[in-house]
Design a protein around this motif. Structure first.
Motif, PDB file in Angstrom:
ATOM      1  N   ALA A 416       1.204  -1.877   0.252  1.00 26.52           N
ATOM      2  CA  ALA A 416       0.298  -0.118   0.270  1.00 26.52           C
ATOM      3  C   ALA A 416       0.945   1.460  -0.636  1.00 26.52           C
ATOM      4  O   ALA A 416       2.005   1.395   1.029  1.00 26.52           O
ATOM      5  N   GLN A 417       0.798   2.129  -0.205  1.00 27.06           N
ATOM      6  CA  GLN A 417       1.305   3.515  -0.983  1.00 27.06           C
ATOM      7  C   GLN A 417       0.468   4.702  -1.161  1.00 27.06           C
ATOM      8  O   GLN A 417      -0.358   4.738  -2.080  1.00 27.06           O
ATOM      9  N   VAL A 418       0.261   5.805   0.138  1.00 29.38           N
ATOM     10  CA  VAL A 418      -0.200   6.477  -0.256  1.00 29.38           C
ATOM     11  C   VAL A 418      -0.062   8.407  -0.405  1.00 29.38           C
ATOM     12  O   VAL A 418       1.487   8.308   0.470  1.00 29.38           O
ATOM     13  N   LEU A 436      -3.908  13.918  -4.166  1.00 27.91           N
ATOM     14  CA  LEU A 436      -3.266  12.630  -3.372  1.00 27.91           C
ATOM     15  C   LEU A 436      -3.485  10.742  -4.045  1.00 27.91           C
ATOM     16  O   LEU A 436      -4.740  11.116  -5.127  1.00 27.91           O
ATOM     17  N   THR A 437      -2.911  10.370  -3.950  1.00 24.17           N
ATOM     18  CA  THR A 437      -3.192   9.543  -4.702  1.00 24.17           C
ATOM     19  C   THR A 437      -3.266   8.130  -3.947  1.00 24.17           C
ATOM     20  O   THR A 437      -2.356   8.166  -2.318  1.00 24.17           O
ATOM     21  N   GLY A 438      -3.139   7.624  -4.655  1.00 24.33           N
ATOM     22  CA  GLY A 438      -3.500   4.948  -3.717  1.00 24.33           C
ATOM     23  C   GLY A 438      -3.137   4.484  -4.468  1.00 24.33           C
ATOM     24  O   GLY A 438      -3.348   4.677  -5.307  1.00 24.33           O
ATOM     25  N   ASP A 439      -2.293   3.305  -4.437  1.00 25.18           N
ATOM     26  CA  ASP A 439      -2.436   2.449  -4.783  1.00 25.18           C
ATOM     27  C   ASP A 439      -1.677   0.834  -3.547  1.00 25.18           C
ATOM     28  O   ASP A 439      -1.132   1.025  -2.758  1.00 25.18           O
ATOM     29  N   LEU A 440      -2.894   0.366  -3.686  1.00 23.30           N
ATOM     30  CA  LEU A 440      -3.509  -1.050  -3.063  1.00 23.30           C
ATOM     31  C   LEU A 440      -2.970  -2.205  -3.971  1.00 23.30           C
ATOM     32  O   LEU A 440      -3.425  -2.524  -5.380  1.00 23.30           O
ATOM     33  N   LEU A 458      -5.705  -1.971  -7.000  1.00 19.17           N
ATOM     34  CA  LEU A 458      -6.896  -0.723  -7.203  1.00 19.17           C
ATOM     35  C   LEU A 458      -5.669   0.431  -6.781  1.00 19.17           C
ATOM     36  O   LEU A 458      -5.275   0.552  -6.068  1.00 19.17           O
ATOM     37  N   GLN A 459      -6.261   1.468  -7.652  1.00 23.87           N
ATOM     38  CA  GLN A 459      -5.130   2.646  -7.839  1.00 23.87           C
ATOM     39  C   GLN A 459      -6.238   3.738  -7.801  1.00 23.87           C
ATOM     40  O   GLN A 459      -7.661   3.609  -8.209  1.00 23.87           O
TER      41      GLN A 459
END
Length: 587
Positions: A416-418, A436-440, A458-459
Motif C-alpha cells: 500500500a502506498q498513499v 491525493l493518490t493511492g496504490d493498493l 486498486l489505483q
C-alpha cells in the motif's frame, strides 16, 4: 519392503547393486531414511571404488540412526552389508577393492512418545514448540527446538548469554516412551557495551558508527542487532556485514561487540529497457557512486529516453541527479537533494520541465517507510490553445507499507502506498491545490511452491482545489498503457473540456483496477491472464475503458521477463492488440 537399484557397469569401476529393506516402515519414514542415506544417493554413481563405498556405509550408520531419532524411533536396528560382510566390522584400512552388492536393512522398531517434556526456567512470553508435550511423538528435533526456544526467550528479554545448563533424556524401551528434562541457565541481564569496528577503508569510522546506530547502554535485544545490520546493508556500501559478541560479559554486566564490514566497489552502472507496441521503446540507465565524500553519500545520475518508435507522440527525455546522505538526523533517516530536467512530447501537448528540491526519507521498519520533500517546479506546456507556464512550490509526501514476500515477483502479502502533494501556484497560470493518490495491491499463492497466484491492484487519484486549467499537467490522470489498462493505447483516456472541448487533457479523478491469475508451467516459465479497468473524470466529463489479455513470464535472477498481449474489451479509445515487454511483474 525391498527396493533394488541397479547401476550400469563401467569399464573402470562398476556401480553397485543396492538392496534396501525397510519392513513395516511408512511411506513418509521411508522417504526420510532414503534422503539420509549416502548409499542410496550414490547407488547409480560410477567410479566408486571399495574404499568410497565403505566410507559411505560407515557414515550411514549414524545418518540413518539420526534420521530414525528425528522421527521418534529410538529402538531401531541398522545393518549394512557389503558383499555379505557387515560394514562396521571391516577395518577402514582393509577396504575391499570393489563392491558389487550393498544390502541395507533397517528395523525401525516402535514409535516413542514423550512421558515427560520439561524445560525450565522459561522467560515470560516464550513460546515452546507444540510437539514438545507429554503424549506427543518424541522427535529429537523437537527437543532441540524446545531448547533453542527457551534460550532465545531469555535472550529476547536481555539475557545475552542464556544457555542450556543440563539435559536429562531417558528412553524407556519397554514402554516406548522418552523422558526429556532441559535445564536453562539464563545468565545475567545484559546491556550493550562498546562497539569496535573493522574493515571500513573508504568510509570514515565516525560515519560507520552513525549509520549503524549501535544502542550502547540499552538493554540487550538481538532484534536491535538485526536492525543494525539491515540498516547498514540498505546503504549499498557493503558487500558483507557481520556482528560478533564478546566471549564474556564485562564486570558491569555490559557486553561488547565487534562490527566487521567489507566495502563494495564505489561505482555502479545499471541499464533497463521496456517495449510497448503503442508507447514504443523505453531505455533507461544510471550511474551510482556509493560513497562520494567518505561519509556514505550516494550520488545517482539517472537518464531515460522513451517513446522511440511509438505512436503516442514523440520521444521523451529526462535527466536527473540525486545526492543522498544516510543517517542524517538519526540512523533511520536519510536526507537528499535532487533535481531533474525533462521533456515530454505527447499526442496533445509538449512539455519542458525543471524540478529541484530537498527531502527526507524515514525507515520505520522493514515494511513501513515515509518520504517528505519540498520542491520547486517550473514547466512550459504547448498545445493547440497556445503556451502555458506553470510554476509552483510543492510538498510531495508518501507513506509506503510493503509486506510482499518478493518485490519483483510477489506470491503473498500486501502493498500500500498513499501519496499527498499540496502545491502552491506562483503565477497567474498555476492554481493552488493538492493531489491525493493511492496504490493498493494484494497477492495470494496456492498449491505447491505457490504455482498459482491471484494478484489484484486498486489505483486511486484525485486533485483538489485548483481547476483543471490551472493544474500542472503532471498532477492530472490518464488511463491506458502498461501501468494502468493494458490493451488500450498509452494515455488514450483523458477528458476533452479545455479549449471548447477540442483539447484532450488528463482528468482530476482516476480509478484503476487490475486483476491477474498467474500460473507456473515449469520452475522458470509461467503464464498470466489479466483484466484491467480504468476510469477518468474531470471538468464535468468522465469516461472508462477496459482491457484483457494473456502473458508469458520467464524467471531470471533479476526478476521475471514479462511479455503481455492485451486487447480492448470496453471503451472506444483503442482497437487491436497491444504488446508489452519488460522486467518484473506488471504490479
Amino acid at each position: 519392503m525391498s527396493v533394488a537399484l541397479a547401476g550400469v557397469a563401467a569399464p573402470a569401476s562398476e556401480a553397485y547393486q543396492l538392496d534396501l529393506r525397510m519392513p513395516g516402515a511408512s511411506s513418509d519414514l521411508q522417504s526420510v531414511l532414503k534422503g539420509a542415506s549416502l548409499l542410496v544417493q550414490e547407488a547409480s554413481a560410477e567410479g566408486k571404488d571399495g574404499q568410497d563405498v565403505l566410507a559411505s556405509a560407515r557414515a550411514d550408520y549414524n545418518r540413518i540412526v539420526s534420521a530414525l531419532f528425528s522421527e521418534g524411533y529410538y529402538s531401531g536396528v541398522v545393518s549394512i552389508r557389503l558383499d555379505g560382510r557387515e560394514a562396521a566390522s571391516i577395518p577402514p584400512l582393509d577396504a575391499p577393492a570393489s563392491v558389487s552388492r550393498v544390502t541395507v536393512s533397517i528395523q525401525s522398531g516402535p514409535k516413542f512418545h514423550f512421558s515427560r517434556a520439561a524445560v525450565a526456567p522459561v522467560a515470560p512470553g516464550t513460546k515452546l514448540p507444540e510437539g514438545y508435550a507429554k503424549g506427543a511423538v518424541a522427535k529429537s528435533g523437537v527437543i532441540v527446538e524446545a531448547a533453542d526456544a527457551a534460550t532465545s526467550g531469555w535472550q529476547d528479554v536481555g539475557h545475552a548469554k542464556a544457555q542450556v545448563a543440563s539435559q536429562n533424556i531417558v528412553a524407556d524401551h519397554r514402554a516406548s516412551v522418552l523422558s526429556s528434562e532441559i535445564g536453562i541457565d539464563p545468565g545475567p541481564l545484559v546491556t550493550f557495551g562498546r562497539l569496535e569496528t573493522e574493515g571500513n577503508k573508504r568510509l570514515r569510522t565516525k560515519r560507520l558508527r552513525e549509520m549503524a546506530g549501535f544502542p550502547a547502554g540499552e538493554r540487550y535485544d538481538p532484534k536491535k542487532l538485526d536492525k543494525m545490520q539491515a540498516r547498514l546493508r540498505r546503504t549499498g556500501i557493503f558487500s558483507s556485514v557481520s556482528v560478533t559478541e564478546a566471549q564474556a560479559v564485562n564486570p558491569d554486566d555490559s557486553l561488547d561487540f565487534t562490527l566487521s564490514v567489507v566495502e563494495q566497489k564505489p561505482r555502479k552502472i545499471g541499464f533497463g529497457a521496456e517495449l510497448s507496441s503503442d508507447a514504443g521503446l523505453g531505455l533507461s540507465g544510471y550511474w551510482l557512486h556509493r560513497n562520494l565524500l567518505g561519509g556514505g553519500e550516494r550520488l545517482r545520475v539517472d537518464s531515460a529516453v522513451s517513446g522511440i518508435g511509438g505512436t503516442t507522440g514523440g520521444v521523451d527525455y529526462s535527466l536527473g541527479a540525486r545526492l543522498e546522505r544516510p543517517a542524517t538526523f538519526n540512523p533511520d533517516t536519510s536526507a537528499y537533494l535532487e533535481t531533474e530536467l525533462s521533456r515530454k512530447d505527447e499526442v496533445d501537448y509538449e512539455q519542458n520541465a525543471f524540478d529541484i528540491g530537498f527531502g527526507v526519507s524515514r525507515i520505520f521498519s522493514d515494511k513501513l517507510t515515509a518520504d517528505l520533500a519540498i520542491k520547486y517546479g517550473v514547466s512550459r506546456v504547448t498545445d493547440s490553445s497556445g503556451t502555458t507556464f506553470f510554476r509552483q512550490v510543492y510538498l510531495p509526501g508518501t507513506v509506503t507499507w510493503d509486506g510482499r514476500d518478493n518485490k519483483l515477483d510477489a506470491t503473498d502479502g500486501y502493498y500500500a502506498q498513499v501519496g499527498f502533494t499540496p502545491f502552491v501556484g506562483l503565477g497567474g497560470d498555476t492554481g493552488t491545490g493538492a493531489q491525493l493518490t493511492g496504490d493498493l495491491r494484494a497477492y495470494r499463492g496456492f498449491g505447491a511452491n505457490d504455482r498459482f497466484v491471484l494478484a489484484g491492484r486498486l489505483q486511486l487519484g484525485r486533485v483538489f482545489g485548483s481547476t483543471l486549467e490551472e493544474t500542472p499537467r503532471d498532477y492530472l490522470f490518464y488511463s491506458g498503457g502498461g501501468g494502468t489498462v493494458r490493451g488500450q493505447p498509452y494515455q488514450s483516456l483523458g477528458v476533452q473540456v479545455l479549449n471548447g472541448g477540442t483539447l484532450k487533457t488528463g482528468g482530476t479523478e482516476f480509478v484503476g483496477l487490475s486483476g491477474e491469475a498467474r500460473f507456473g508451467i515449469t520452475d522458470t516459465i509461467g503464464a498470466v491472464a489479466f483484466y484491467d479497468y480504468g476510469y477518468v473524470a474531470g471538468g464535468g466529463e468522465s469516461g472508462s475503458q477496459a482491457g484483457a489479455g494473456l502473458g508469458l513470464r520467464y524467471k531470471t535472477g533479476i526478476g521475471p521477463i514479462r511479455l503481455d498481449v492485451g486487447f480492448p474489451v470496453k471503451g472506444d479509445t483503442g482497437s487491436g492488440a497491444q504488446i508489452y515487454l519488460g522486467i518484473g511483474q506488471a504490479f
